[in-house]
Write an enzyme that holds these catalytic residues in place. Structure first.
Site, PDB file in Angstrom:
ATOM      1  N   LYS A  78       0.871  -1.174   0.000  1.00  0.00           N
ATOM      2  CA  LYS A  78       0.000   0.000   0.000  1.00  0.00           C
ATOM      3  C   LYS A  78       0.902   1.216   0.000  1.00  0.00           C
ATOM      4  O   LYS A  78       2.050   1.154   0.472  1.00  0.00           O
ATOM      5  CB  LYS A  78      -0.866  -0.001   1.270  1.00  0.00           C
ATOM      6  CG  LYS A  78      -2.098   0.847   1.178  1.00  0.00           C
ATOM      7  CD  LYS A  78      -3.272   0.088   0.566  1.00  0.00           C
ATOM      8  CE  LYS A  78      -4.473   0.978   0.399  1.00  0.00           C
ATOM      9  NZ  LYS A  78      -5.645   0.244  -0.115  1.00  0.00           N
ATOM     10  N   GLY A 175     -22.300   4.395   4.667  1.00  0.00           N
ATOM     11  CA  GLY A 175     -21.437   4.936   3.604  1.00  0.00           C
ATOM     12  C   GLY A 175     -21.976   4.578   2.234  1.00  0.00           C
ATOM     13  O   GLY A 175     -22.224   3.402   1.942  1.00  0.00           O
ATOM     14  N   GLY A 177     -20.660   5.428  -1.018  1.00  0.00           N
ATOM     15  CA  GLY A 177     -19.715   5.853  -2.053  1.00  0.00           C
ATOM     16  C   GLY A 177     -19.587   4.799  -3.138  1.00  0.00           C
ATOM     17  O   GLY A 177     -20.560   4.130  -3.497  1.00  0.00           O
ATOM     18  N   VAL A 179     -18.431   1.938  -3.087  1.00  0.00           N
ATOM     19  CA  VAL A 179     -18.787   0.590  -2.667  1.00  0.00           C
ATOM     20  C   VAL A 179     -20.241   0.541  -2.173  1.00  0.00           C
ATOM     21  O   VAL A 179     -21.036  -0.295  -2.608  1.00  0.00           O
ATOM     22  CB  VAL A 179     -17.836   0.092  -1.551  1.00  0.00           C
ATOM     23  CG1 VAL A 179     -18.260  -1.295  -1.080  1.00  0.00           C
ATOM     24  CG2 VAL A 179     -16.393   0.062  -2.045  1.00  0.00           C
TER      25      VAL A 179
HETATM   26  P1  NAD Z   1     -15.859   6.620  -1.105  1.00  0.00           P
HETATM   27  O1  NAD Z   1     -15.000   7.740  -0.688  1.00  0.00           O
HETATM   28  O2  NAD Z   1     -16.323   6.516  -2.532  1.00  0.00           O
HETATM   29  O3  NAD Z   1     -17.187   6.557  -0.214  1.00  0.00           O
HETATM   30  C1  NAD Z   1     -17.190   6.633   1.167  1.00  0.00           C
HETATM   31  C2  NAD Z   1     -18.528   7.234   1.577  1.00  0.00           C
HETATM   32  O4  NAD Z   1     -18.641   7.161   2.984  1.00  0.00           O
HETATM   33  C3  NAD Z   1     -18.673   8.690   1.175  1.00  0.00           C
HETATM   34  O5  NAD Z   1     -19.926   8.895   0.551  1.00  0.00           O
HETATM   35  C4  NAD Z   1     -18.587   9.427   2.517  1.00  0.00           C
HETATM   36  O6  NAD Z   1     -19.375  10.611   2.545  1.00  0.00           O
HETATM   37  C5  NAD Z   1     -19.134   8.393   3.461  1.00  0.00           C
HETATM   38  N1  NAD Z   1     -18.725   8.549   4.847  1.00  0.00           N
HETATM   39  C6  NAD Z   1     -17.540   8.960   5.346  1.00  0.00           C
HETATM   40  N2  NAD Z   1     -17.560   8.938   6.687  1.00  0.00           N
HETATM   41  C7  NAD Z   1     -18.778   8.473   7.047  1.00  0.00           C
HETATM   42  C8  NAD Z   1     -19.409   8.212   8.289  1.00  0.00           C
HETATM   43  N3  NAD Z   1     -18.786   8.416   9.446  1.00  0.00           N
HETATM   44  N4  NAD Z   1     -20.668   7.745   8.281  1.00  0.00           N
HETATM   45  C9  NAD Z   1     -21.320   7.536   7.108  1.00  0.00           C
HETATM   46  N5  NAD Z   1     -20.774   7.777   5.909  1.00  0.00           N
HETATM   47  C10 NAD Z   1     -19.528   8.224   5.873  1.00  0.00           C
HETATM   48  O7  NAD Z   1     -15.063   5.301  -0.677  1.00  0.00           O
HETATM   49  P2  NAD Z   1     -15.271   3.833  -1.242  1.00  0.00           P
HETATM   50  O8  NAD Z   1     -14.373   3.611  -2.400  1.00  0.00           O
HETATM   51  O9  NAD Z   1     -16.739   3.558  -1.368  1.00  0.00           O
HETATM   52  O10 NAD Z   1     -14.682   2.981  -0.027  1.00  0.00           O
HETATM   53  C11 NAD Z   1     -15.433   2.754   1.141  1.00  0.00           C
HETATM   54  C12 NAD Z   1     -14.669   1.796   2.044  1.00  0.00           C
HETATM   55  O11 NAD Z   1     -14.423   0.597   1.338  1.00  0.00           O
HETATM   56  C13 NAD Z   1     -13.308   2.313   2.503  1.00  0.00           C
HETATM   57  O12 NAD Z   1     -13.062   1.807   3.799  1.00  0.00           O
HETATM   58  C14 NAD Z   1     -12.354   1.663   1.523  1.00  0.00           C
HETATM   59  O13 NAD Z   1     -11.068   1.535   2.090  1.00  0.00           O
HETATM   60  C15 NAD Z   1     -13.019   0.325   1.328  1.00  0.00           C
HETATM   61  N6  NAD Z   1     -12.670  -0.347   0.086  1.00  0.00           N
HETATM   62  C16 NAD Z   1     -12.937   0.238  -1.107  1.00  0.00           C
HETATM   63  C17 NAD Z   1     -12.607  -0.419  -2.277  1.00  0.00           C
HETATM   64  C18 NAD Z   1     -12.938   0.151  -3.630  1.00  0.00           C
HETATM   65  O14 NAD Z   1     -12.795  -0.548  -4.627  1.00  0.00           O
HETATM   66  N7  NAD Z   1     -13.411   1.380  -3.735  1.00  0.00           N
HETATM   67  C19 NAD Z   1     -11.964  -1.674  -2.227  1.00  0.00           C
HETATM   68  C20 NAD Z   1     -11.717  -2.262  -0.989  1.00  0.00           C
HETATM   69  C21 NAD Z   1     -12.090  -1.585   0.163  1.00  0.00           C
END
Ligand code: NAD
Length: 342
Positions: A78, A175, A177, A179
């Protein structure tokens, strides 16, 4: 470094500074025993470099576990760039990061993560070929991570609730986003009743309109009357303050490092809440990367991600048979694979 609480035998931790490009970054290679270390690059305004180090150590270890549990020929790595992605990201900084990746000679393959995008990887590719594949851009709408989480949830629902669909089951998604939102789409398509929250009220509204989800304030998600909790925002949210409030029988979601400390797995079990390890449920991205080199048609990628469901089912069966927690079963499988490879 070696006595840092998150140090876990990491093979290499590289501190980078390129003052002219405005780059301060850390790359952590946790393990290359099974292959080159694959993992995203997070750009975040860390409070200080100690916080950045803890993040990169934990996240790189998680990548090793993700690849190993899914039997992929990759190790775990990472990188973190210290800075605000909206303010500090420049092509020069990204190229400097690309040069740093190149200097590791293929031991690290860099991908996107929070604060970096596939377009940023395209800039890094001017300096290094060791990045997630260019074709990934075309597949971003496939939502491989969300689909993997959905496959894990489906297997766990079968195991714990004896059901093949989510009809009438209540699922809290924290959340919305990259995912969380597509995860809602998959769950809604199979009849789940959704309770959602997001810091961004527009996203919560969108989930209500598109999937009939009940939007609750961010803090209220832990108290929601649901069967399943799918953390898909931040890490560290399963902790002393939240576990006692959960009503769900099953926790399975997309966020990385959901447990604040490893002891919180036992705390969930004491409350009779099953926990599917985050690194298994959210391994869709690394499976996608592996699959792209073999056959990158969307249907082939999605079919390859479904292995998360099969592994989840197998892990839950083993856990039941051995009277162990699923996380302990997964950790043991990973450790055995790593030591065999070494
Ligand atoms: P993202 O930034 O697209 O979405 C995250 C969302 O969570 C945002 O809409 C944000 O406003 C919201 N958020 C932040 N803090 C919050 C809280 N306290 N309560 C409620 N909502 C909150 O991120 P993502 O890509 O969707 O990733 C989400 C999680 O999944 C992260 O932990 C990331 O490490 C993990 N992850 C993502 C991927 C990927 O392919 N994107 C892969 C593996 C793991």
């Amino acid at each position: 470094m070696f006595s840092h609480p998150d140090y876990d035998g990491h093979e290499r931790v590289v501190y980078l500074r390129d003052a002219r490009a405005g780059l301060s970054a850390i790359i952590a290679l946790h393990s290359t025993a099974l292959g080159p270390a694959f993992g995203g690059c997070r750009m975040w305004p860390y409070r200080d470099d100690g916080q950045a180090l803890a993040d990169v150590l934990r996240l790189s270890r998680g990548m090793t576990y993700k690849a190993a549990i899914c039997e992929l020929p990759f190790g775990g790595g990472k990188s973190v760039i210290l800075g605000d992605s909206r303010r500090d990201k420049t092509p020069e900084l990204l190229r400097a990061m690309g040069r740093a990746v190149e200097s590791l000679g293929g031991r690290y393959i860099i991908a996107d993560d929070v604060g970096t995008t596939l377009d940023d990887l395209a800039v890094m590719r001017q300096e290094t070929s060791h990045t997630a594949a260019a074709t990934a851009a075309a597949k971003a709408p496939l939502a491989v991570t969300a689909y993997g989480v959905f496959c894990a949830l489906r297997a766990a629902t079968r195991h714990y609730f004896g059901r093949d669909d989510f009809e009438g089951l209540r699922v809290a998604v924290q959340g919305l986003g990259n995912v969380g939102m597509p995860l809602c789409r998959y769950l809604h398509g199979k009849g789940a009743r959704l309770v959602v929250c997001d810091m961004d009220p527009a996203r919560a509204r969108q989930a209500s309109e598109s999937f009939g989800a009940q939007a609750v304030p961010v803090e209220a998600i832990y108290d929601a009357e649901v069967d399943i909790f799918a953390p898909s925002a931040l890490g560290g949210i399963l902790n002393d303050h939240t576990i006692g409030r959960l009503k769900a029988r099953l926790v399975c979601g997309g966020a990385n490092n959901q447990l604040e400390h490893s002891r919180h797995d036992a705390a969930l079990a004491r409350r009779d809440i099953a926990y599917v390890p985050d690194y298994l449920a959210n391994a869709g991205g690394v499976i996608d990367f592996h699959q792209e080199a073999i056959d990158d048609r969307p249907e082939a990628v999605m079919a390859s991600v479904e292995r998360i469901g099969r592994i989840t089912a197998d892990v839950l069966d083993r856990a039941k048979r051995d009277g162990a927690r699923p996380l302990a079963v997964c950790d043991a499988i990973v450790r055995q694979r790593l030591s065999a490879a070494r």
